[in-house]
Design an enzyme around this catalytic site. Structure first.
Site, mmCIF file in Angstrom:
data_model
loop_
_atom_site.group_PDB
_atom_site.id
_atom_site.type_symbol
_atom_site.label_atom_id
_atom_site.label_comp_id
_atom_site.label_asym_id
_atom_site.label_seq_id
_atom_site.Cartn_x
_atom_site.Cartn_y
_atom_site.Cartn_z
ATOM 1 C CG ASP A 100 5.411 -45.000 1.950
ATOM 2 O OD1 ASP A 100 4.896 -44.842 3.073
ATOM 3 O OD2 ASP A 100 4.987 -45.817 1.110
ATOM 4 C CG HIS B 96 -16.953 -29.548 8.416
ATOM 5 N ND1 HIS B 96 -18.122 -29.773 7.721
ATOM 6 C CD2 HIS B 96 -16.446 -30.765 8.705
ATOM 7 C CE1 HIS B 96 -18.315 -31.077 7.596
ATOM 8 N NE2 HIS B 96 -17.310 -31.709 8.196
ATOM 9 N N GLY C 6 -8.355 -7.874 4.565
ATOM 10 C CA GLY C 6 -9.142 -7.991 5.780
ATOM 11 C C GLY C 6 -8.361 -8.413 7.004
ATOM 12 C CB CYS D 203 5.517 -41.315 -8.376
ATOM 13 S SG CYS D 203 6.188 -42.521 -7.232
ATOM 14 N NE ARG E 251 -1.876 -45.447 -6.880
ATOM 15 C CZ ARG E 251 -2.504 -44.371 -6.446
ATOM 16 N NH1 ARG E 251 -2.206 -43.853 -5.280
ATOM 17 N NH2 ARG E 251 -3.441 -43.810 -7.182
ATOM 18 C CE LYS F 268 -3.779 -0.629 2.355
ATOM 19 N NZ LYS F 268 -4.387 -0.906 3.671
ATOM 20 C CE1 TYR G 38 8.382 -40.090 -13.289
ATOM 21 C CE2 TYR G 38 10.416 -40.666 -14.434
ATOM 22 C CZ TYR G 38 9.393 -41.000 -13.557
ATOM 23 O OH TYR G 38 9.377 -42.212 -12.954
ATOM 24 N NE ARG H 97 -5.633 -4.871 -3.385
ATOM 25 C CZ ARG H 97 -6.183 -4.918 -2.175
ATOM 26 N NH1 ARG H 97 -5.438 -4.765 -1.104
ATOM 27 N NH2 ARG H 97 -7.455 -5.122 -2.036
ATOM 28 C CG MET I 82 -3.167 -6.515 10.324
ATOM 29 S SD MET I 82 -1.414 -6.358 10.076
ATOM 30 C CE MET I 82 -1.254 -6.943 8.420
ATOM 31 C CB SER J 246 9.943 -43.551 -9.259
ATOM 32 O OG SER J 246 8.861 -42.686 -9.012
ATOM 33 N NE ARG K 278 -5.318 3.356 3.605
ATOM 34 C CZ ARG K 278 -5.332 3.559 2.288
ATOM 35 N NH1 ARG K 278 -4.704 4.601 1.751
ATOM 36 N NH2 ARG K 278 -5.953 2.711 1.501
ATOM 37 C CD GLU L 96 7.994 -46.613 -1.564
ATOM 38 O OE1 GLU L 96 6.947 -46.108 -1.161
ATOM 39 O OE2 GLU L 96 8.080 -47.782 -1.989
#
Ligand code: ADP
Ligand code: MG
Ligand code: MG
Length: 911
Positions: free
Chosen positions: A797, A475, A120, A859, A582, A42, A879, A355, A122, A792, A111, A773
């Protein structure tokens, strides 16, 4: 001598060398638009606008270092105080006024403003400097007592709330009671006398809750307000916002003190907000709202209904023209969509903020393309105008904005993107009753004040969810995002009255059965039954945008897909192969599970082989489908990974079933089957199944499982190859920790491959590699690479085993860890570069020392998370692989990572 030395140390202490306060006004500013670190967004904007000669009320910015100091020391330093005094004097001189004094008192706003906008978070204090005396001067001078008292009561209210921590509600109660008493519908319906009464009662509220009087001394007001802004950096809302937006807690906020201008002086005054282009669609149209005779937050607070900005043209054509001219100039100057605030005082326009405007993913793409076409930005810059996660907007349905007039009822939070149109219901049970099934399907929108876990059944059948309370992590928001369902949360203007089955908003009443439309991407609640449009991953603007980004990308993007349908979807989003298929998901199918169970129940190898034989053709046909979908692209297939008990019924369920049968049909033959099953379940029971009999340990103890899987893979590969499909299987052994494990499983795969190729008279290219893993695997990666042709990283894990966190239970700990700052981010969402990342880097290096051409990918969930993708790019992985719906995001994140390296740009993203 002694005196001189003393004087020297006094006049050159280190603090005074810091410039804490930056003045702006009179056409010139000490700072400029680039100084966001010091002045906040600002403050930098105010400085830049001032330097550009725009009409900005003068003032000064106290820079972020003062806030950091305040946090360290618990008080502002003397140097800050002194520099603030100097700046205030300069402002008073420029204005020919004194703060809160004399017959023309200076009033200011205080401000907050951090580097990244935190909407929103401060609160701003307006009209500071008013007290029992100066309010009379203001009344006289403006010849408008109503305006003066209104400004004063607003100050007490804002100051009371922000500085003295008094609940907003306490003031609202007083105000609403007064409106009722005076039979006033609108705030503006209270006259000067009524407002004086409000002020008297507000003061009592302050006294009662803050145990002190409202400060009459303007100077004291200023110091207290400044410090409150500093403290607000640490409030829970602000901390929370920073956490979800990944903003550092160390930045601090700046404080802007600025001369007030008044939009509430009467019928020639107004206040408003706007965007230079439509932030929902990206269309090039002037967009915004304003209110006549109003101040500050009135426009967004919903107390009165604002007018669309184009109406201003009719009311004040000249001011409107000037506003358009100024905002277009700002857009050209910043070379981005501007989100601006303005106030008109007695027919004169003032700019209060500008802004870069936040926008939806669709709008971001459209604006980026427009701006390239307008010659405002380059294609390289354009690809940074979108956060990769925003691409999700292209994958969910949206409202057809053109088909009908849009009447926005309320604005809530864009909690879960997409669109939903349906009839209102107020309870989960009603949702279930009305939603219907199959051909009788009936879209409903579940409207609640807030949802709770008891509403889940209703949320599942609803087309969309609307709540009047709760934030982005409520929720409703969290659950719907998980369901991929549209949700608007926290639409505060809406009052939900469950008892009478009503929803009230802006004076209108909606009942169950009424139609509404939700836009979860922008948070809009819209009246009536709009049309929706399906997601199109081949949207021409999206394709154009991606075609600019893609050439930069260095690393591949694959998808995690277990079944042909997902593989086809992934291809449509641009996946260049499958990084994780999988196989266990294939076993859960209805017709496969019994054979799988038979395999697990087998008493010896012979029985096990018999069951596996039944599974073989099913696996083979699944693989054929996946190979066909990925024509020519590699497909990584992981051999069986999860602990076997996952395929059997739960111990408790079995015990219940047995007990029931014993009581009702003790002679049933099923009983002995169930008892056998229970015995096997108990045998398979493990205390730590995630660290138990799973991964390659299964294939080593039961080699016939790996054999069958390899046979299915190679028979499928040969079959599709014969049909002319290019096929490249990569067989991946899970959870290895040692070279010998890898060698054991690789030997089986190679042997079976040879057998199948000989038998079918045809060979296909393939690789055998492993999933890394376990930390041990990373440590001995050079050894493992002797047998593994690719790595990979299974980063889910690997994160579990590196931290020793159980991913399924970590939510007991994580919220505290995040709140305490012990962890910055959820390591299961964003790759922990320091620890897990170090293992990834090290294993890649060590693996490639043994096998320079070693192919390396990841992965885990991290494969579709932008910062983790960037890490993979920087560390030379080949990749990333992620869920089909994140493929687009990963592609853009990978392109941005490469482009920012090549172009040496920071990205210039809007946060
Ligand atoms: P936020 O960060 O929430 O946008 P702002 O500091 O921009 O907060 O201020 C909130 C409101 O107060 C805005 O509508 C702004 O235009 C108004 N406002 C701030 N300073 C002044 C001022 N000096 N004169 C008039 N209105 C102001
Ligand atoms: Mg603002
Ligand atoms: Mg795993």
């Amino acid at each position: 001598m002694a005196t001189t030395m003393l004087q020297e140390t006094e006049t050159t202490p280190t603090q005074t060398s810091t410039k804490y306060v930056y003045f702006f006004g009179g056409g010139k500013a000490d700072g400029n638009g680039k100084m966001k670190d010091e002045l906040g967004g600002k403050g930098a904007g105010l400085a830049e606008m001032t330097n550009a000669g725009l009409p900005v009320p003068p003032g000064f910015t106290i820079q972020t270092e003062a806030c950091r100091e305040y946090m360290r020391q618990g008080a502002a330093s003397q140097a800050v105080d002194r520099q603030m005094e100097d700046a205030l004097r300069r402002l008073e001189q420029l204005q020919g006024q004194k703060l809160g004094k004399g017959d023309n008192p200076l009033l200011v706003s205080v401000r907050s403003g951090a580097k990244f906008s935190m909407p929103g978070m401060m609160d701003t204090i307006l009209n500071l400097g008013l007290n029992d005396e100066s309010v009379e001067s203001l009344a006289k001078r403006s010849n408008n007592p109503r305006f003066a008292y209104d400004s004063y009561r607003r100050l007490i209210q804002m100051f009371g709330n922000v500085v003295l921590d008094i609940e907003k509600e306490e003031f609202d109660k007083v105000f609403d009671a007064k409106k009722k008493q005076k039979k006033a519908k609108l705030d503006t319906g209270l006259d000067a006398k009524a407002l004086q009464e409000v002020i008297a009662e507000y003061k009592k509220v302050v006294k009662k809750h803050a145990k002190r009087d409202f400060p009459q001394d303007a100077h004291e007001q200023l110091v207290m307000a400044r410090d409150a802004v500093f403290r607000s950096w640490q409030n829970d809302r602000a901390k929370h916002y920073r956490r979800i937006n990944n903003i550092s807690d160390d930045l601090g906020t700046a404080v802007n003190v600025q001369a007030m201008v008044f939009g509430n002086l009467g019928d020639t005054s107004a206040t408003g907000v706007g965007f230079t282009r439509n932030p929902a669609t990206g269309d090039k149209e002037f967009y915004g709202e304003f209110l006549m005779n109003a101040q500050g937050e009135d426009v967004v607070s919903g107390v009165r209904t604002p007018l669309p900005i184009l109406e201003l043209q009719k009311i004040m054509p000249e001011v409107f023209g000037q506003l358009r001219e100024i905002t277009s100039r700002m857009e050209r100057h910043y070379r981005d969509v501007q989100d601006f605030e303005f106030t008109i005082q007695d027919g004169k326009l003032y700019m209060l903020q500008t802004r870069n405007g936040k926008r939806t993913g669709r709008a971001a793409v459209r604006v980026a393309i427009q701006m390239v076409e307008e010659g405002l930005i380059t294609k390289e810059e354009a690809i940074f105008r979108l956060e990769p996660n925003q691409l999700y907007d292209f994958l969910v349905p949206r409202l057809d904005e053109k088909s009908a007039k849009i009447e926005v009822l309320a604005q809530g939070l864009p909690a879960s993107p997409g669109a939903a149109v349906g009839q209102i219901v107020f309870t989960a049970d009603e949702a279930v009753a009305k939603a219907g099934h199959g051909a009788k399907k009936n879209p409903v929108i579940l409207v609640r004040a807030e949802t709770t876990p008891e509403d889940i059944h209703g949320m599942e059948v609803a087309a969309g969810i609307l709540t009047s309370r709760g934030g982005m992590t409520s929720h409703a928001a969290v659950v719907t995002r998980g369901m991929g369902k549209c949700c608007v949360a926290g639409a505060g203007d809406i009052e939900v009255i469950e008892k009478t089955r009503q929803m009230r908003v802006k004076g209108q009443v909606f009942k169950d059965g009424d139609w509404i439309s939700l836009d979860g991407t922008t948070g809009r609640v819209i009246t009536g039954r709009l049309k929706t449009m399906d997601a199109k991953p081949d949207d021409p603007e999206l394709l154009k945008f991606m075609s600019w980004a893609e050439p930069f990308r260095k690393i591949g993007v694959r998808a995690n897909a277990d079944i042909p349908r997902d593989a086809i979807q992934a291809r449509a989003f641009g996946a260049e192969g499958i990084g994780l298929c999988r196989t266990e998901h294939m076993f859960f199918g209805e017709e496969k599970l019994p054979h799988m169970r038979a395999m697990i129940m087998a008493r010896d190898e012979k029985e096990r082989r018999a069951a596996l034989k039944k599974l073989l053709p099913m696996q083979r046909s699944d693989f054929i489908g996946v190979f066909k979908a990925m024509d020519g692209f590699p497909v990584t297939i992981r051999t069986l990974d999860p602990p076997l008990h996952e395929f059997l019924p739960r111990r408790e369920d079995l015990m219940v079933e047995i007990a029931v049968l014993e009581a009702t049909k003790p002679k049933s033959p099923k009983l002995s089957q169930l008892r056998t099953m229970l015995r096997r379940v108990e045998e398979l029971h493990e205390f730590n199944p995630m660290l138990g009999h799973r991964g390659c340990r299964l294939g080593i103890t039961y080699p016939e499982i790996t054999e069958m899987q390899a046979q299915a893979i190679f028979e499928a590969a040969v079959a599709v190859a014969k049909d002319g499909v290019k096929v490249k299987p990569e067989v991946m052994i899970p959870l290895t920790a040692t070279l010998k494990e890898m060698a054991n499983q690789a030997a089986i795969v190679h042997r079976v491959a040879k057998e199948v190729f000989k038998d079918k008279g045809r060979t296909v290219d393939y690789l055998v590699g492993t999933m890394i893993e376990l930390p041990r695997a990373a440590l001995v990666a050079d050894e493992i690479a002797k047998e593994a042709e690719f790595f990979s990283f299974g980063t889910n894990d690997l994160t579990q085993t590196t931290f020793g966190f159980s991913r399924d239970d970590v939510n007991k700990i994580l919220p505290t860890y995040l709140a305490e700052g012990i962890l910055k981010q959820d390591p299961f969402a964003v790759l922990d570069r320091e620890g897990v990342g170090q293992l990834v880097r090290m294993a890649t290096e060590r693996g490639r020392k043994t096998r320079p051409e070693l192919k390396v990918g990841i992965c885990g969930e991290h494969g579709g998370e932008p910062s983790s993708v960037e890490f993979c790019h920087q560390n030379g992985l080949n990749y990333v692989s992620c869920s089909p719906f994140r493929v687009l995001t990963a592609r853009l994140a990978a392109a941005q990572a490469a482009a920012s390296e090549k172009l040496k740009v920071e990205g210039g993203r809007t946060k």
